[in-house]
Every structure is written in structure tokens, then in C-alpha cells.
Write an enzyme that holds these catalytic residues in place. Structure first.
Site, short mmCIF file in Angstrom:
data_model
loop_
_atom_site.label_atom_id
_atom_site.label_comp_id
_atom_site.label_asym_id
_atom_site.label_seq_id
_atom_site.Cartn_x
_atom_site.Cartn_y
_atom_site.Cartn_z
N SER A 132 -2.85 3.79 -6.41
CA SER A 132 -3.94 4.34 -5.51
C SER A 132 -3.67 5.83 -5.22
O SER A 132 -4.79 6.54 -5.14
CB SER A 132 -3.76 3.50 -4.23
OG SER A 132 -4.25 2.25 -4.61
N GLN A 143 0.73 -1.21 -0.07
CA GLN A 143 -0.07 -0.05 -0.18
C GLN A 143 0.83 1.23 0.08
O GLN A 143 0.41 2.25 -0.63
CB GLN A 143 -0.97 -0.11 1.18
CG GLN A 143 -2.26 -0.72 0.97
CD GLN A 143 -3.23 -0.81 2.00
OE1 GLN A 143 -3.03 -0.42 3.11
NE2 GLN A 143 -4.42 -1.21 1.91
N TYR A 180 -6.94 -6.28 -8.93
CA TYR A 180 -7.12 -5.52 -10.01
C TYR A 180 -8.50 -6.20 -10.79
O TYR A 180 -8.90 -7.22 -10.15
CB TYR A 180 -6.13 -5.90 -10.98
CG TYR A 180 -4.80 -5.17 -10.86
CD1 TYR A 180 -4.74 -3.73 -11.05
CD2 TYR A 180 -3.83 -5.58 -10.05
CE1 TYR A 180 -3.65 -2.98 -10.45
CE2 TYR A 180 -2.74 -5.06 -9.69
CZ TYR A 180 -2.61 -3.62 -10.04
OH TYR A 180 -1.49 -3.07 -9.46
P1 NAD Z 1 -9.49 0.03 -10.97
O1 NAD Z 1 -8.88 1.39 -11.41
O2 NAD Z 1 -8.77 -0.99 -11.79
O3 NAD Z 1 -11.20 -0.16 -11.08
C1 NAD Z 1 -11.89 0.75 -10.59
C2 NAD Z 1 -13.14 0.12 -10.11
O4 NAD Z 1 -14.08 -0.34 -11.42
C3 NAD Z 1 -12.81 -1.27 -9.48
O5 NAD Z 1 -13.48 -1.31 -8.13
C4 NAD Z 1 -13.69 -2.40 -10.44
O6 NAD Z 1 -14.12 -3.54 -9.74
C5 NAD Z 1 -14.75 -1.56 -11.10
N1 NAD Z 1 -15.18 -1.96 -12.43
C6 NAD Z 1 -14.51 -2.80 -13.25
N2 NAD Z 1 -15.33 -3.09 -14.19
C7 NAD Z 1 -16.65 -2.75 -14.02
C8 NAD Z 1 -17.82 -2.83 -14.55
N3 NAD Z 1 -18.20 -3.29 -15.72
N4 NAD Z 1 -18.77 -2.07 -13.66
C9 NAD Z 1 -18.84 -1.48 -12.61
N5 NAD Z 1 -17.39 -1.18 -12.04
C10 NAD Z 1 -16.49 -1.99 -12.52
O7 NAD Z 1 -9.36 -0.32 -9.45
P2 NAD Z 1 -8.45 0.10 -8.24
O8 NAD Z 1 -9.16 1.71 -7.84
O9 NAD Z 1 -7.31 0.66 -8.77
O10 NAD Z 1 -8.56 -0.66 -7.22
C11 NAD Z 1 -9.63 -1.63 -6.97
C12 NAD Z 1 -9.73 -2.40 -5.71
O11 NAD Z 1 -8.41 -3.17 -5.46
C13 NAD Z 1 -9.66 -1.31 -4.52
O12 NAD Z 1 -10.83 -0.75 -4.09
C14 NAD Z 1 -9.00 -2.16 -3.33
O13 NAD Z 1 -10.13 -3.02 -2.84
C15 NAD Z 1 -8.15 -3.08 -3.99
N6 NAD Z 1 -6.82 -2.08 -3.76
C16 NAD Z 1 -5.98 -2.80 -2.89
C17 NAD Z 1 -4.87 -2.19 -2.63
C18 NAD Z 1 -3.87 -2.65 -1.58
O14 NAD Z 1 -4.30 -3.33 -0.85
N7 NAD Z 1 -2.57 -2.61 -1.52
C19 NAD Z 1 -4.46 -1.08 -3.19
C20 NAD Z 1 -5.29 -0.37 -4.29
C21 NAD Z 1 -6.23 -1.19 -4.35
#
Ligand code: NAD
Length: 375
Positions: free
Chosen positions: A132, A126, A227
Site C-alpha cells: 500500500s 495497515q 487481494y
Molecule cells: P491490487 O493492486 O491487487 O489491484 C488494484 C485494483 O485493481 C483492485 O482494486 C482490484 O479490484 C482491481 N482489479 C482487479 N482486476 C480488475 C479488472 N479486471 N478490472 C478492473 N479492476 C480490476 O489492489 P490493492 O491496491 O493492493 O488493494 C485492493 C484493495 O484491498 C484496496 O482498495 C483496499 O480495499 C484493500 N486493502 C486493504 C488494506 C487493509 O485493510 N490493510 C490494505 C491495502 C488494501
């Protein structure tokens, strides 16, 4: 010999810088020296003077490339740089899944390349997660931009001169950007609906005060390292029918759905946009990977049926100082992961974060997904 880290000036379109003067103190403690390209931080309010005060040496681009052992940039270096940085370690956002052939060229240049956008989404990662830290800014700025373009109030008002209904905001994708967009729109007084394919995010959405709309049968993304994954055509059709109902009522739509290495899914069709009210605003944060609407154009605003569709992919760059502060801290944490206490390079390929982000090393491509794209 001391380890030297180089900070490059970004291309003209970029306002951020990969490391700020304030980040140099920690490097100094580990006996790491820093060379900075002239004016590298100018657009992020970090002057050459400030870098010098923090102990860095300001030099030409060529000297940064020649002197540094680890070279930092946000955007990838150019082919003109290759000859001066053979064998060097490069850290940046290389978008390796979208630029596989460029990564191959870097491998041929014998560069060790860390593509920070490939970082596994684990708890330990993180503090190094540039996607992020920058998505957080994009989500915040998307709402402010929408509020600015929207020709009405966001909050509800009941005044002696009449009542104003709150703006209806629809957010597609509740990842890092989407969650920050919800929080920001909430602070401005909007009423918010949210879609995501990950049911796990429902509670977070609700705790921010928004309504989560569930569509059954989404593909399981729990094994995709944090992802998003691609959905079936059948799911996307059912989801579109539900989204259409919400879009027709919405004043503002913020779309954030992206799939690593793939084109972003179209969630808002031409027909839906023609059902929207005049003056409505769509901010498409997924514009750089094709966008979530039929009309999105990257880095352009399209007006269709009185609806502004904003494809601004440079939202983090609109806050260059804070964006660089967070990006730089992510990079600093990653540099500390790949260097030892005396500042020597220490690449532990047993570490999931090191191998997860490394896309090229010792003349070859080291990442299976990049290899698969290259065939
Ligand atoms: P992203 O930018 O890849 O995607 C944005 C969001 O769009 C995601 O929540 C995804 O589920 C959603 N999405 C994809 N297709 C979709 C569809 N057809 N309809 C509606 N929504 C859709 O995602 P991001 O913001 O980079 O990260 C996603 C998740 O990963 C975070 O919310 C978190 O849970 C996790 N994350 C974990 C860490 C960590 O633990 N180090 C860091 C960053 C993110």
C-alpha cells in the site's frame, strides 16, 4: 547478546533502502543494534555518516550477512549471499508467489523468510503494508508522469485566447494506486472515469469526484483477504466492451489491475489502442506482472498509433527518500511485531500477520499457496 538487524544495499537498479537512519531510534529503545552495508542509503539521500550518527555500524555486505540476526532488504538477496546468511531471518519483498523456487532455495538455506507482499489486508496490518505505501506513490507519480508526457493541458481554461477542454483520464482498478491516481488527477483538473471489479469501491471513487462505471457480474473478492481475484472470461469480455467506449474518449489511461500470483488481466487490447487519439498516454502500473495492455513492456515505453504506453515499474523508486521513509516505517512496525521488548526474536505463529507473511521456516515452506505452486 543483543539482537542485531542488518540493512543491505539494494541491487543497482534500486534507489530505495529498507530502513532509514530516522527509523533507528525506535530500535535502539528496544536494545536492538543495527549494522548497515556501506552506501546502502546513498541513492535515498541517507549517507553512511547519517547511519553512524543514528548509532549504526557501517560494514561490508559479508559482515552484515554474518553479524545480523534479522536481515532487511527490499529486493531479495542473491545466491552469492546464501553461504553467509544461513539460518537467518530475512524480511523483504520476495514476491513469493512469483518466485516459489527461489523461496525453496531459501528454505533449504534454513532461512526464516517473511515476504511482506503476502501480508493479509486487515486493519491491524495497515501500518506494515508495504504494497500500500508503495502503491500510493506509484499512483501519484503515474499521473504526474502522464501529465508530463501528454502534449496538452490537464485543467480546463477559459481565456481571452480561447478555451481549453479538461483532459479525460480513465483509471482501471481503484485499489491503493488507483485511488491515489484519481485524487492526483483531480487536483490537476482532469475529468475522471473509473472501472473496478469490486463494487464496494464505488463510493470511495465518487467521493473523490470521479465517475464509477459498473459492470455487473464480477467475481466476489471479499474472501480473498483484500487481494483481487481472477474474473471469468465472459465477464472480461463484457467489461472490455464497456472499457473500449471509455478508452476511445480518454486522453490518459492509468491501469493498475493486478492479481497476486497470476498474470495481470489484459483490459486494453490492440484494437482499443488503435481507436485512441494521437498523443494519448497510457501508464501501466501492472507492467511488472505482464501489464494490462497488449503492448505493455515492463520498464519500457512503447509508442503505438501515436499513443505512449509506459510500463515503468519503478515509480516508487523515483521518490526514493519518501518511499524509503514509508517502507522503513512499515518494516519497523513489522520488526516490533516479531521482537519482544528486550529486542529478542519472538515469533508467534498464532498471529495471522506473522503466519500470513512467513513463507519459509525451519528448512521448509510454510505457506500453502507457495507449496501448491511447487507441487
Ligand atoms: P491490487 O493492486 O491487487 O489491484 C488494484 C485494483 O485493481 C483492485 O482494486 C482490484 O479490484 C482491481 N482489479 C482487479 N482486476 C480488475 C479488472 N479486471 N478490472 C478492473 N479492476 C480490476 O489492489 P490493492 O491496491 O493492493 O488493494 C485492493 C484493495 O484491498 C484496496 O482498495 C483496499 O480495499 C484493500 N486493502 C486493504 C488494506 C487493509 O485493510 N490493510 C490494505 C491495502 C488494501
Amino acid at each position: 547478546m543483543h539482537m542485531i538487524i542488518g540493512i543491505l544495499k539494494e541491487p543497482a537498479f534500486e534507489t530505495r533502502v529498507s530502513l532509514l537512519p530516522e527509523h533507528l531510534i525506535a530500535l535502539k529503545k528496544n536494545s536492538i543494534e543495527v549494522v548497515v552495508e556501506q552506501h546502502a542509503g546513498a541513492t535515498a539521500f541517507a549517507t553512511d555518516e547519517k547511519y553512524k550518527e543514528a548509532g549504526a555500524t557501517v560494514v561490508s555486505r559479508k559482515e552484515v550477512l554474518l553479524q545480523a540476526h534479522i536481515i532487511l532488504s527490499i529486493n531479495p538477496i542473491t545466491e552469492n549471499d546464501f553461504a553467509d546468511c544461513k539460518d537467518k531471518v530475512l524480511i523483504g519483498q520476495f514476491q513469493a508467489l512469483n518466485n516459489a523456487s527461489f523461496v525453496q532455495q531459501l528454505a533449504a538455506n534454513n532461512n526464516t523468510v517473511f515476504s511482506m507482499d503476502m501480508l493479509p489486508r486487515t486493519t491491524r496490518a495497515q501500518s506494515m503494508d508495504v504494497l500500500s505505501s508503495q502503491a500510493n506513490i506509484a499512483g501519484y507519480k503515474a499521473v504526474l508522469l502522464a501529465a508530463n508526457l501528454f502534449p496538452k493541458y490537464f485543467p480546463m481554461f477559459m481565456t481571452a485566447a480561447g478555451s481549453i477542454a479538461p483532459a479525460k483520464v480513465l483509471i482501471l482498478g481503484a485499489g491503493v494506486a488507483g485511488l491515489q491516481a484519481i485524487a492526483t488527477a483531480k487536483r490537476l483538473g482532469a475529468v475522471i472515469e473509473v472501472f473496478d471489479t469490486r463494487p464496494a469501491v464505488k463510493e470511495e471513487v465518487m467521493s473523490l469526484g470521479a465517475k464509477f462505471i459498473e459492470v455487473e457480474g464480477a467475481a466476489d473478492a471479499s474472501k480473498a483477504g483484500g487481494y483481487a481475484v481472477e474474473q471469468t472470461e465472459e465477464f472480461l469480455q463484457r467489461q472490455k466492451a464497456k472499457i473500449a467506449e471509455s478508452v476511445a474518449k480518454a486522453d490518459i489511461v492509468i491501469t493498475t489491475a493486478q492479481i497476486p500470483g497470476k498474470k495481470a488481466p489484459i483490459l486494453i487490447t490492440k484494437e482499443m489502442i488503435h481507436q485512441m487519439k494521437n498523443g494519448s498516454v497510457i501508464i501501466d502500473i501492472a507492467a511488472s506482472t505482464g501489464g494490462n495492455t497488449d503492448y505493455t513492456k515492463n520498464d519500457e515505453t512503447v509508442v503505438e498509433n501515436g499513443v505512449s504506453i509506459v510500463g515503468n515499474s519503478k515509480l516508487p523508486g523515483s521518490m526514493p527518500s519518501d518511499a524509503s521513509k514509508l517502507y522503513g516505517k512499515n518494516i519497523l512496525n513489522f520488526v516490533q511485531l516479531i521482537t519482544g521488548k528486550e529486542g529478542q526474536l519472538h515469533l508467534n505463529f498464532e498471529d495471522d500477520l506473522v503466519i500470513g507473511t512467513c513463507v519459509a521456516h525451519q528448512g521448509g515452506i510454510t505457506n500453502d499457496r507457495v507449496k501448491a505452486i511447487l507441487g
